[in-house]
Design a protein around this motif. Sequence first.
Motif, PDB file in Angstrom:
ATOM      1  N   ALA A  18       0.840  -1.196   0.000  1.00  0.00           N
ATOM      2  CA  ALA A  18       0.000   0.000   0.000  1.00  0.00           C
ATOM      3  C   ALA A  18       0.875   1.247   0.000  1.00  0.00           C
ATOM      4  O   ALA A  18       0.640   2.201  -0.754  1.00  0.00           O
ATOM      5  CB  ALA A  18      -0.922   0.007   1.218  1.00  0.00           C
ATOM      6  N   LEU A  19       1.920   1.198   0.819  1.00  0.00           N
ATOM      7  CA  LEU A  19       2.816   2.348   0.924  1.00  0.00           C
ATOM      8  C   LEU A  19       3.533   2.596  -0.407  1.00  0.00           C
ATOM      9  O   LEU A  19       3.619   3.729  -0.879  1.00  0.00           O
ATOM     10  CB  LEU A  19       3.839   2.051   2.020  1.00  0.00           C
ATOM     11  CG  LEU A  19       4.477   3.200   2.740  1.00  0.00           C
ATOM     12  CD1 LEU A  19       3.415   4.115   3.321  1.00  0.00           C
ATOM     13  CD2 LEU A  19       5.364   2.662   3.858  1.00  0.00           C
ATOM     14  N   SER A  20       4.011   1.530  -1.015  1.00  0.00           N
ATOM     15  CA  SER A  20       4.805   1.728  -2.228  1.00  0.00           C
ATOM     16  C   SER A  20       3.916   1.996  -3.440  1.00  0.00           C
ATOM     17  O   SER A  20       4.415   2.172  -4.542  1.00  0.00           O
ATOM     18  CB  SER A  20       5.738   0.537  -2.478  1.00  0.00           C
ATOM     19  OG  SER A  20       4.988  -0.630  -2.581  1.00  0.00           O
ATOM     20  N   ASN A  21       2.595   2.016  -3.237  1.00  0.00           N
ATOM     21  CA  ASN A  21       1.703   2.440  -4.315  1.00  0.00           C
ATOM     22  C   ASN A  21       1.071   3.788  -4.023  1.00  0.00           C
ATOM     23  O   ASN A  21       0.156   4.202  -4.731  1.00  0.00           O
ATOM     24  CB  ASN A  21       0.597   1.401  -4.528  1.00  0.00           C
ATOM     25  CG  ASN A  21       1.140   0.164  -5.214  1.00  0.00           C
ATOM     26  OD1 ASN A  21       1.904   0.270  -6.167  1.00  0.00           O
ATOM     27  ND2 ASN A  21       0.768  -1.014  -4.703  1.00  0.00           N
ATOM     28  N   SER A  22       1.537   4.465  -2.975  1.00  0.00           N
ATOM     29  CA  SER A  22       0.878   5.702  -2.574  1.00  0.00           C
ATOM     30  C   SER A  22       1.651   6.938  -3.008  1.00  0.00           C
ATOM     31  O   SER A  22       2.872   6.957  -3.004  1.00  0.00           O
ATOM     32  CB  SER A  22       0.737   5.742  -1.049  1.00  0.00           C
ATOM     33  OG  SER A  22      -0.142   4.743  -0.624  1.00  0.00           O
ATOM     34  N   SER A  23       0.882   7.970  -3.366  1.00  0.00           N
ATOM     35  CA  SER A  23       1.473   9.259  -3.715  1.00  0.00           C
ATOM     36  C   SER A  23       0.961  10.306  -2.745  1.00  0.00           C
ATOM     37  O   SER A  23      -0.224  10.332  -2.438  1.00  0.00           O
ATOM     38  CB  SER A  23       1.064   9.662  -5.129  1.00  0.00           C
ATOM     39  OG  SER A  23       1.573   8.733  -6.039  1.00  0.00           O
ATOM     40  N   VAL A  24       1.872  11.142  -2.283  1.00  0.00           N
ATOM     41  CA  VAL A  24       1.472  12.166  -1.335  1.00  0.00           C
ATOM     42  C   VAL A  24       1.858  13.528  -1.884  1.00  0.00           C
ATOM     43  O   VAL A  24       2.941  13.705  -2.452  1.00  0.00           O
ATOM     44  CB  VAL A  24       2.147  11.943   0.038  1.00  0.00           C
ATOM     45  CG1 VAL A  24       1.708  13.013   1.034  1.00  0.00           C
ATOM     46  CG2 VAL A  24       1.805  10.564   0.585  1.00  0.00           C
ATOM     47  N   CYS A  25       0.927  14.477  -1.740  1.00  0.00           N
ATOM     48  CA  CYS A  25       1.168  15.830  -2.218  1.00  0.00           C
ATOM     49  C   CYS A  25       1.420  16.759  -1.030  1.00  0.00           C
ATOM     50  O   CYS A  25       0.693  16.706  -0.032  1.00  0.00           O
ATOM     51  CB  CYS A  25      -0.048  16.300  -3.008  1.00  0.00           C
ATOM     52  SG  CYS A  25       0.075  18.009  -3.521  1.00  0.00           S
ATOM     53  N   PHE A  26       2.456  17.579  -1.132  1.00  0.00           N
ATOM     54  CA  PHE A  26       2.751  18.567  -0.086  1.00  0.00           C
ATOM     55  C   PHE A  26       2.531  19.959  -0.644  1.00  0.00           C
ATOM     56  O   PHE A  26       3.164  20.334  -1.633  1.00  0.00           O
ATOM     57  CB  PHE A  26       4.186  18.418   0.426  1.00  0.00           C
ATOM     58  CG  PHE A  26       4.375  17.221   1.308  1.00  0.00           C
ATOM     59  CD1 PHE A  26       4.526  15.955   0.757  1.00  0.00           C
ATOM     60  CD2 PHE A  26       4.369  17.341   2.690  1.00  0.00           C
ATOM     61  CE1 PHE A  26       4.676  14.838   1.563  1.00  0.00           C
ATOM     62  CE2 PHE A  26       4.520  16.233   3.509  1.00  0.00           C
ATOM     63  CZ  PHE A  26       4.669  14.973   2.942  1.00  0.00           C
ATOM     64  N   ILE A  27       1.640  20.692  -0.003  1.00  0.00           N
ATOM     65  CA  ILE A  27       1.413  22.071  -0.418  1.00  0.00           C
ATOM     66  C   ILE A  27       2.227  22.972   0.503  1.00  0.00           C
ATOM     67  O   ILE A  27       2.029  22.958   1.714  1.00  0.00           O
ATOM     68  CB  ILE A  27      -0.089  22.418  -0.322  1.00  0.00           C
ATOM     69  CG1 ILE A  27      -0.882  21.487  -1.234  1.00  0.00           C
ATOM     70  CG2 ILE A  27      -0.325  23.873  -0.680  1.00  0.00           C
ATOM     71  CD1 ILE A  27      -2.370  21.535  -0.999  1.00  0.00           C
ATOM     72  N   ASN A  28       3.145  23.700  -0.081  1.00  0.00           N
ATOM     73  CA  ASN A  28       4.089  24.583   0.611  1.00  0.00           C
ATOM     74  C   ASN A  28       5.142  23.760   1.354  1.00  0.00           C
ATOM     75  O   ASN A  28       4.821  22.829   2.078  1.00  0.00           O
ATOM     76  CB  ASN A  28       3.418  25.506   1.627  1.00  0.00           C
ATOM     77  CG  ASN A  28       2.372  26.365   0.979  1.00  0.00           C
ATOM     78  OD1 ASN A  28       2.519  26.743  -0.181  1.00  0.00           O
ATOM     79  ND2 ASN A  28       1.311  26.630   1.704  1.00  0.00           N
ATOM     80  N   ILE A  29       6.364  24.159   1.148  1.00  0.00           N
ATOM     81  CA  ILE A  29       7.446  23.444   1.809  1.00  0.00           C
ATOM     82  C   ILE A  29       7.785  24.191   3.105  1.00  0.00           C
ATOM     83  O   ILE A  29       7.659  25.409   3.188  1.00  0.00           O
ATOM     84  CB  ILE A  29       8.672  23.317   0.860  1.00  0.00           C
ATOM     85  CG1 ILE A  29       9.575  22.212   1.311  1.00  0.00           C
ATOM     86  CG2 ILE A  29       9.399  24.637   0.689  1.00  0.00           C
ATOM     87  CD1 ILE A  29       8.988  20.840   1.041  1.00  0.00           C
ATOM     88  N   SER A  30       8.140  23.418   4.129  1.00  0.00           N
ATOM     89  CA  SER A  30       8.533  23.992   5.415  1.00  0.00           C
ATOM     90  C   SER A  30       9.468  22.983   6.056  1.00  0.00           C
ATOM     91  O   SER A  30       9.595  21.863   5.561  1.00  0.00           O
ATOM     92  CB  SER A  30       7.298  24.193   6.296  1.00  0.00           C
ATOM     93  OG  SER A  30       6.723  22.937   6.609  1.00  0.00           O
ATOM     94  N   SER A  31      10.093  23.364   7.154  1.00  0.00           N
ATOM     95  CA  SER A  31      10.974  22.400   7.824  1.00  0.00           C
ATOM     96  C   SER A  31      10.192  21.170   8.256  1.00  0.00           C
ATOM     97  O   SER A  31      10.637  20.040   8.083  1.00  0.00           O
ATOM     98  CB  SER A  31      11.608  23.024   9.072  1.00  0.00           C
ATOM     99  OG  SER A  31      12.495  24.024   8.695  1.00  0.00           O
ATOM    100  N   ALA A  32       9.011  21.412   8.829  1.00  0.00           N
ATOM    101  CA  ALA A  32       8.202  20.292   9.300  1.00  0.00           C
ATOM    102  C   ALA A  32       7.781  19.408   8.134  1.00  0.00           C
ATOM    103  O   ALA A  32       7.812  18.177   8.232  1.00  0.00           O
ATOM    104  CB  ALA A  32       6.984  20.811  10.056  1.00  0.00           C
ATOM    105  N   ALA A  33       7.426  20.042   7.004  1.00  0.00           N
ATOM    106  CA  ALA A  33       7.031  19.261   5.833  1.00  0.00           C
ATOM    107  C   ALA A  33       8.220  18.470   5.314  1.00  0.00           C
ATOM    108  O   ALA A  33       8.094  17.291   4.958  1.00  0.00           O
ATOM    109  CB  ALA A  33       6.485  20.180   4.745  1.00  0.00           C
TER     110      ALA A  33
END
Lengths: 518, 586
Positions: A18-33
């Motif tokens: 499941a993990l290796s088929n997942s895509s995650v989107c990050f809106i705005n980069i930050s240290s925490a992101a």
Amino acid sequence: MDRYDRQVRLWNTNGQNALSNSSVCFINISSAATETIKNIILPGINSITIIDSQSTIPSNDSLELLKLNNLKSNYFYGINNSHSFEYIAQNIAYNLSNLNPDVKSINVLTDPLQSFISQGDNFWKQFDCVVYSFDAQTDPYIDLLSEILWHLNIPLVKLSSIGFYSYYTVQFNQLNIIETHQNDLVDLRLDSPWDELISYINNIDISHVSNPNEYFKYPYNVILIKLYQDNKQKFGKKLTTKQIRQEIDKLFLTCDESNLLEAYNKAYLLMKNSSELSENIKELFNNIPNELTCDTSLFWILVSSLKKFYDKYNQLPLSGVLPDMESDSEKYKELKEIYRRKFISDKEFIYFESMQLLNSLNRSPSELKDNDHLITLFVKNCKYLKIINGSKHKNLSETVLKQVPNNNNMVLYLAFQILEKFIKLEQRYPNQNDKSNLRTLAVSYLCGEKTLPSFPDGLDKFLDEISRYSGIEIHNISAVIGGITGQEIIKLLTNQYIPVNNSLVFDGISGKTHSFKL
Amino acid sequence: MAVDSYIKKMFGEKSSQFADAKVLLVGAGGIGCELLKDLIMMNIGEIHVLDLDTIDLSNLNRQFLFRHKDIKQSKSKTAIAAVEFFNYKSKLYAYHGSVLDTNLFPLSFFKQFNIIYNALDNLEARFYMNRMCLYLNIPLYESGTTGLKGQVQPIYPYLTECFSCVPKETPKTFPVCTIRSTPSKPVHCITWAKDFLFSQLFSNEDTNTQEIDASEFTNEEEAEASKKEVNELADLKKIIANEGDNEIVIKIFEKIFIADIERLLKIEELWKSREKPSFEQIKDYDHFFKDINKEYLTTCKDQSTLEEILKTFASSLLRLTDRFKNNENIEFDKDDEDTLFFVMSASNIRSLIFNIPTKNEFDVKQIAGNIIPAVATTNAIMAGFSALSSVNYFLENDNINRVVKSKMVFDSSSTDKVVNSSKLIKPNPSCSACSIVKGIITIDLSSTTLGQLRDKLIEKYNYGDDVEIMTLDSRLLYDFDLEDNLEEKLTNFINDQTVLLINDSDEKFDLIELYVLNSQNSEIILPELNIPLKKIKPSENENDENDDDDKLLVDNEENNDIKVTVSLDDDDDLVEEQPPMKKRKF
């Protein structure tokens, strides 16, 4: 797969897939992101997309300058490397990209967020989770995004870190978790054996054993069921754990029959009422949709069948999982086979019920046929299934005001709300000189909600501290919240373990986290 | 743009405290990599990183400073090389070696640090570092993770609970006879294959160290059989070293799986209340040994057929034999395929004989390798807390305030918190480590006799009559019965960097621990110590002398619960009389 050996032991191959088929989107980069991205790249996510349009050439905008400086005090922003990047997100993506060659891509999109929001479902449905770091420019569009993702049932995570404080919230519509890992799956069904097990037990006579070797044939569950059934017939009532132990004591011939000892120790298991439903399952049954339709997920089809099973037998299906037990392995194998057969037949019941449901809805039988692994997992885990209903992001700020008077832990979250209001109004972060401005803003914000009787305890302390930070992100705090967020995202993507629902604050000064539902 | 911009802004003039500090990070693994990054981001002046390990493929899912190309390289050195691209200010030093090695890391090495961070994966090294920090009074930030769980414990010596104050769960062990004669679960067979068979055949250590204690067996016959097994294995080891054809496989197989089992079968006592082992399931073994080679079957990890089991046994044995003959020092390593496959197949053959379910590679690896599930996120969280918690060290001026501000952090099982935190607790007054007064003694071991040391001790600490002198592993060097030793030079008993225990023969003063530093031509320099009176042991009056011996034995085993027991009633009084902070001067 050897690379993931240590973690596969936590979420099994299906979790890893499941993990290796997942895509995650990050809106705005930050240290925490950035820390969060690192923490999901390492375990092997499929791909990452970063939407951030800030260029590497500093402008005079104070928020942009602050963001750049914050990122430079962050491990994955390379300063010395020879590459020149037009956008800050590209710099970070480059440094993150060599962490794990299995990750297909780390895309950087530099168009403004609104251009992707206007593409609607088509753009967003490629992701399995979206993570948003607060930013004044993009914040006005987040409500729209939250609406889109709510309907797609894609989790939307929001995280922010300033000074010693940070928070995490997640919006999801509903989670249907099969593998909650709440318990091991052993189900011995000692108090109510089924026909095949009863007849197996009836053919055993342990009261006339003269050779200790004879005992060893029987694992402890057989001994316990046997004693329990025999005595129930004899005395017409159930025995207590103590009485059962006394019965076991009588059987010992040499004092070291290991399986008798095991039976003695496990005698309390007989007191378990296996027909009683846990709160989790009651809630699950209460949430079965009134009407099943073409769009009802397979999960709810299976739950409907599960309820039918329970209504009919007053038991949930058997997991078929037996622990290691002291025993002759022939007998152990026989017994394991009996438990396995029961599991198979219970699973078949679920399968055929579900098939009938699909038929009645004119749905394709392949939905079930192609998902045998899922059905097996479902039945094995059926005692520990869990649904979690989330709440909409859009309404969170109203909810927080309603709940704050009753929940001290939310005050820090409220402080973040006021901070974000300030930033949107002023286009800058508050500093030392803004203490009174922040408080004024807080009062006007709180006055909008008539139910709030007074200024919440501790809010002024948080606001003062926040103004001291001037918008600085501390790496250590980002590292912790990035670890927590990564962990939560993995729970959501693998659909295993029980995630935080739906908010969490971390106060790095007191070293405490609190979560609450908004 | 400087890395430390936020440190300056956040902490003002205190930021120099970070830049002036010298810290030691013990372990560059899962937590260590994260912690190194976090400490660099705190702009710590000097960070020394110590690890004895090299990088494995299975580290890469979380140890983010390592890449595939780094496999087999030193962890500490690679970690430091990996952070080079980052514009840090800290000075970094890497050490490749075991923290337990006093040649590499004598007490003076640890003395240079302000804080020590433990990022270890084993209890032995944790207990050891705990002790070093007690000797030197250095704050220790202890951390660990298992799967999604973890904890961080700041330890301020003598002010807060130390690592030994709360007894630790030690790994489960099995009775020797279960392992050697009467296995009934897969784990018994795996333990046998790994700890007995493998180490007997391939370990370079002298086989005599595995001396069998007859008392651990239920009957003498059994102990005798076991002893014979060991001797014959030593012979087999010679065969492995000198011969080399495929005969080896048959010879070894028939010895350990036929002859040894037949010997056990003759001991009827064993099988009165147990099922007898049987060769039924492996009787066709010679068929599968007809064509054997060094290549593993593609399905060998399944271990579902006799062929898979036996051929894996043969191939792994031959491969290990080759390596052994090349004088390679082979140790069991779960990530070393040959050793894992050998243990897996041998344990499965034994399981077939004892009618126990067999296990596949995934399961055997977990059991034999003591594999602890590990994931990047938990390490990031706990390392973050460890670094964060130590910020208090730099901001506060004295340990009392640091203790008040510091928190212990551990995972939470409830979903309304991700972690729990608690205030630091006072030391356990009967802790086997920190309740015992410690000091450092400088002495010339080659010129000083045990008698001279005894006299000095009695004089310095006002012992009423005499003392008993022991080593940390409870070897008695001197008591009134051992007068002969008094004339001997100390070099005959102890080395530099070892620990001596001194007990008052009058039972008036409490036991003390002295860390020995050897210094040529030096006088005996004894530390100033406030030795408390012996804690009263209520049951002691009824005990005879033998009991005292037992007590001392237990005292020195750190893993055990502490036996300098104080009854609950007396507990409060004792705390009053002797504050937990036992100051130690040297």
